[in-house]
Design a protein around this motif. Structure first.
Motif, PDB file in Angstrom:
ATOM      1  N   LYS A   1       0.900   3.555  -3.404  1.00 51.20           N
ATOM      2  CA  LYS A   1       0.260   4.864  -3.293  1.00 51.20           C
ATOM      3  C   LYS A   1       0.890   5.882  -4.244  1.00 51.20           C
ATOM      4  O   LYS A   1       0.197   6.739  -4.809  1.00 51.20           O
ATOM      5  CB  LYS A   1       0.389   5.357  -1.841  1.00 51.20           C
ATOM      6  N   ASN A   2       2.187   5.808  -4.432  1.00 50.94           N
ATOM      7  CA  ASN A   2       2.871   6.790  -5.272  1.00 50.94           C
ATOM      8  C   ASN A   2       3.346   6.226  -6.602  1.00 50.94           C
ATOM      9  O   ASN A   2       4.157   6.830  -7.288  1.00 50.94           O
ATOM     10  CB  ASN A   2       4.068   7.388  -4.507  1.00 50.94           C
TER      11      ASN A   2
ATOM     12  N   LEU B   1      -2.345   5.429   8.106  1.00 53.01           N
ATOM     13  CA  LEU B   1      -2.961   5.592   6.788  1.00 53.01           C
ATOM     14  C   LEU B   1      -4.107   6.605   6.772  1.00 53.01           C
ATOM     15  O   LEU B   1      -4.683   6.877   5.711  1.00 53.01           O
ATOM     16  CB  LEU B   1      -3.463   4.232   6.285  1.00 53.01           C
TER      17      LEU B   1
ATOM     18  N   ARG C   1      -6.406   9.657   6.407  1.00 56.69           N
ATOM     19  CA  ARG C   1      -6.423  10.741   5.419  1.00 56.69           C
ATOM     20  C   ARG C   1      -5.601  10.435   4.166  1.00 56.69           C
ATOM     21  O   ARG C   1      -5.423  11.319   3.315  1.00 56.69           O
ATOM     22  CB  ARG C   1      -5.882  12.063   6.016  1.00 56.69           C
ATOM     23  N   ILE C   2      -5.065   9.225   4.060  1.00 58.58           N
ATOM     24  CA  ILE C   2      -4.256   8.898   2.888  1.00 58.58           C
ATOM     25  C   ILE C   2      -4.930   7.807   2.073  1.00 58.58           C
ATOM     26  O   ILE C   2      -5.110   7.941   0.871  1.00 58.58           O
ATOM     27  CB  ILE C   2      -2.842   8.418   3.308  1.00 58.58           C
TER      28      ILE C   2
ATOM     29  N   VAL D   1       0.839  -1.206   0.000  1.00 57.13           N
ATOM     30  CA  VAL D   1       0.000   0.000   0.000  1.00 57.13           C
ATOM     31  C   VAL D   1       0.873   1.255   0.000  1.00 57.13           C
ATOM     32  O   VAL D   1       0.668   2.190  -0.766  1.00 57.13           O
ATOM     33  CB  VAL D   1      -0.946   0.005   1.224  1.00 57.13           C
ATOM     34  N   ARG D   2       1.876   1.264   0.885  1.00 58.73           N
ATOM     35  CA  ARG D   2       2.755   2.439   0.974  1.00 58.73           C
ATOM     36  C   ARG D   2       3.419   2.743  -0.364  1.00 58.73           C
ATOM     37  O   ARG D   2       3.438   3.899  -0.811  1.00 58.73           O
ATOM     38  CB  ARG D   2       3.834   2.210   2.041  1.00 58.73           C
TER      39      ARG D   2
END
Lengths: 343, 343, 343, 343
Positions: D21-22, D48, D50-51, D17-18
């Protein structure tokens, strides 16, 4: 936007490099250091090998102004106060991560930093840049807040601005990881001393005290002083802060929580925790977030605010980039919207 | 003196074993555990191999009373309140390291521990044993203080007994290493959660709050309540406590320091630091010392007290042995006069 | 027995103080340091406050010989080789914790320590003191083994003495906590570098290599060399060593285990683990034990030996006291029979 | 490319996920978990908040195939071997981070994982995806390598492929941080056990042994077996591996270094260190790099290879994304070109 970084071999400077590497609107054009000129930065810091292909250069303001659009100072205190002169003369954009341009009161810098202050003319141009609560600056010379100061001010802003607390009751117990102590060797940062240990330093004399008070007074001039302690905890990155404040009147945790929720609802980097939840350092490491939890104690009338941030990101390089975004008038999250490194 | 230890497989029980092994006047005759009967303790804990040659036994009060002269309870809360009955009936000496017999007020134990309390008859026999400030007990049944409570009470005793502070102003920020969280597995004590992290737990609800208040009130009944926080820091052993108190009148650090010096000059285990020096955890690890430093802040009228102790020694097993020495009427340092493990 | 300690402000010297404090047959009469003369040791090291009431003195051999019966050198390498001269002339008992008198081969000290060696006359008087395998010394001048060397030699002694392994196959992977790196500040021991990290140092060049080989050759002269690596792990005290050795013939884990059991059954400080159990550092911290586990791998014919010790105790001060006991002809466990500090 | 992640609440899943995300070419469309359905992931994992605004869903292959283009399994061993069936039937792209599809030999999975294996039909479709040495896959079902296996194979590939070493001499000493032990509570991962400690686990029985041997044999079928040990070190992320290999002929460090340099010069994530420099864990944390240093010892004829990687990135999620990039036929560094988090 082309930027130069002075003082890049310190931890804040390195963090600027790490974060700016993936900023879509910024290019690092030069890196500067007092001590290790002409070396490839990846020789000095092997984590940058094959990623950053720049050589450390001496600090030449003219050359920097010719090739860059903005300069970051990531230097220890006492350096930028002199270095800024040439840039200031040319009205060249600067973001200073050191404490040299934060204190406005005459004599304050000398008292708390035990150094000669910047010239009043240059000092007057610098604007204090608490990035989450400011977005429109009148200056292009930003004094980036200190790590503890950022955490304290974001912790207290709602209560102080709304005047919910006894101005004489502010007690802030701050704890910092060792990256806050910097790269220079010291007994306090020797592994055998810091590991499995905790110690208080600079009792009643930390240089962020006047910075916090100055800003709090701008919100509520009745605040006379703060009680502020700083201790070292054996973690790498992170500030954990517990603030205690006497409420002026009976409250509930829920009321305090709602104040914070509504105060910060539009602030992308301030994450108020769910009611009765409190943040831990690991949930913000590597990121630009400041996470906050609050509680009210009926037995003592005390509001407790627990806040955490990564001192190298929100407390230094991340906030500096947020300020850069403000100066560029682009969304403040640009280049900063990544996930904390957990676990 | 022959002793039995119930609950020996927890960290406090193990520490009793470690310390009593070298006590010149005490012999451990039996070790008891709910869960691992008939195993050699050195199979369960390899650090004891070739040192302690005892087998874990079930808990049989009659047998214990037949072979031992005193029993230690190193059990979690909620166990000794029942176990104590048989021993109490026979007036058999007991030292209880759990919280079951510390709170005297009706309803307090239920409120803070969420468990049924001990019977009032047995509870009334137990004497709270803050070993550094008590030496003559009227009972042979000692309720050994909690680790945080010990640290807080030793931090505040001089100021509260001398009534130098505003009774409404007590704020205590306590931090503990993970040994305080015990041997049982939990998310908070999972390495990946606790390491490189800090977090607050039991906001305004830690069970040591009423214990501290009860004792403070015995010194100054005008104290209404305390603000008390507990956080986990990534160290193994140790409590680091920062207490903030409003002085009733203008003081100097020197005056506060002298108060502490004179208050504790005859107490072998309380080491008041030199003026303007503050203790760190490592200087007491593995030992029975509580080290204390103090400061007065003229800007805020706040006295800051910094105190450290090893939660398993001074905060548990060491203090229990000190209480044993008191009961035996031998010098309190007997078996406890060793050097902290530094670094 | 009255002893003086030279180099007491280093970690090994401090550990001598900690352990000798409770030794029933030894009194510390003086402490000596190059750098901090005339200070109370408890001012330099607050953990010793109220425990050790001695002032640091300059190093005056005549005065030491007049008041003490034996001197410990806990100095860095390169100091005792000169200091020993006066004591040696008077045949005064010495135990040297440094590496200055361990290597007997001409040229070895210069090659591995890059320093001038001790004079051959004095060097010839020093006896290598691997305390668990020697008890009768012909000299009163003991060269105390290095921490890694102790761990390696105790790990390999049974296999090498019994010639069960291919002499050309010895591979030793040693890991050490940061106390092994000493008190002096260095980048490698800076918290931010060492914490949450692991790194190898002195690749194929650690000064304990020739010390280990010298001793192994005394057991089996067919051993030509060893492969020996040293890495830093983020712990305070402790060596964790994994040794790999090709067996000369097919074995079983049980056979290897029995060899170790019988080899070490009368050695109080060597604890061979139960079959298929392997030691961890924490089970020996603060103690004089070396714990060992072994396994045989049928797929590779490799014997793996896992061993742990506390580098400041068994690897330095504890072994030095064990050697003192040998010299005094008292039981070797005297003053060393305490429980490891777990957890 | 739309992806679903099954097993997202484990550390490898979170890291996917981390990183995703980008990733500029990937969108996470759904997150799946056995245990915490219908909860917002940011409630379970506050970092996580607000992301990531997704709710944990149950595992419904049909629904996943309808909304996503590829599925990641970040499940413990023994889960994907069954889950894969539905996806395999539809030839739906899968990347499995578990060990269920890595071992091709009949009986190997049962022996080393002590579980029923996947069906041979599905197993035969999975392709072992060592992403730095493979880029063209014939299958769209990738078995992502294990963390230790990745580190070992990248450490040995040049020497084994070039046949510079004695095939019978491979000894690998692997050390891992605690994130490798996963999120599940265990005694070994309890802070008080793991902190300030080191211990060996799974002596001669780690399930990555057959995975490493299988791949090494594909490069040099004369390799009979390896000696492979795994220990826990008190760090959060990172593997530190020291490999020892007997050279077939006399070499120099320079020759070995040149072999590695040329072997890896076009591999963006393998950074061979400068000659006589050796990597430490911190220089790769949070990144997809594997850094390698080599040395040759003339005294023993042994080549030492020191290698480090972040077990959650290069050893799991990062390599999985690199494999995704390979499947998408886009540059392998896409979404992975960030700077390690140092310090």
């Amino acid at each position: 936007m082309k930027v130069a970084i002075i003082g890049v071999t310190g931890y804040s400077g390195l963090e600027l490099v790490r974060l700016l590497k993936n900023h879509p609107k910024v290019e690092i054009v030069s890196l500067h250091s007092h001590s290790q000129n002409n070396q490839d930065i990846s020789n000095v810091y092997p984590h940058l090998k094959r990623i950053i292909d720049l050589t450390l250069e001496e600090i030449n303001p003219k050359k920097i102004m010719a090739t860059a659009d903005l300069v970051f100072f990531a230097t220890p205190s006492g350096i930028s106060k002199d270095l800024a002169a040439d840039f200031s003369e040319n009205n060249f954009p600067m973001i200073d991560l050191s404490g040299d341009f934060r204190l406005k009161e005459i004599g304050a810098y000398e008292k708390w930093y035990q150094k000669e202050p910047a010239s009043p003319a240059i000092l007057s141009k610098a604007e204090y840049g608490l990035a989450d609560l400011n977005s429109e600056y009148s200056s292009n010379f930003i004094a980036n807040p200190g790590c503890y100061a950022t955490c304290a001010l974001l912790s207290l802003a709602p209560l102080v601005q709304e005047k919910w607390i006894d101005p004489d009751s502010i007690i802030i117990d701050g704890k910092s990881g060792l990256s806050g102590a910097g790269k220079n060797l010291s007994v306090a940062a020797h592994f055998e001393e810091a590991h499995d240990n905790m110690s208080l330093y600079k009792m009643n004399s930390h240089q962020h005290i006047p910075e916090i008070v100055q800003q709090l007074k701008s919100w509520d001039k009745s605040i006379p002083a703060i009680q502020f302690s700083t201790s070292l905890i054996p973690v790498s990155r992170g500030i954990f802060m517990t603030s205690y404040l006497k409420a002026k009147r009976k409250l509930t945790t829920s009321q305090v929580h709602q104040l914070y929720q509504s105060f910060y609802q539009d602030k992308p980097f301030i994450r108020v925790q769910a009611e009765n939840q409190f943040p831990s350092i690991k949930q913000v490491v590597g990121s630009n977030y400041c996470d906050i939890g609050v509680a009210f104690n009926e037995a003592t009338n005390v509001i407790t605010v627990v806040s955490v941030l990564d001192n190298l990101v929100k407390g230094a390089a991340g906030q500096a980039i947020q300020n850069l975004n403000h100066l560029m008038k682009i969304p403040e999250i640009t280049g900063l919207d990544f996930v904390p490194v957990y676990p």
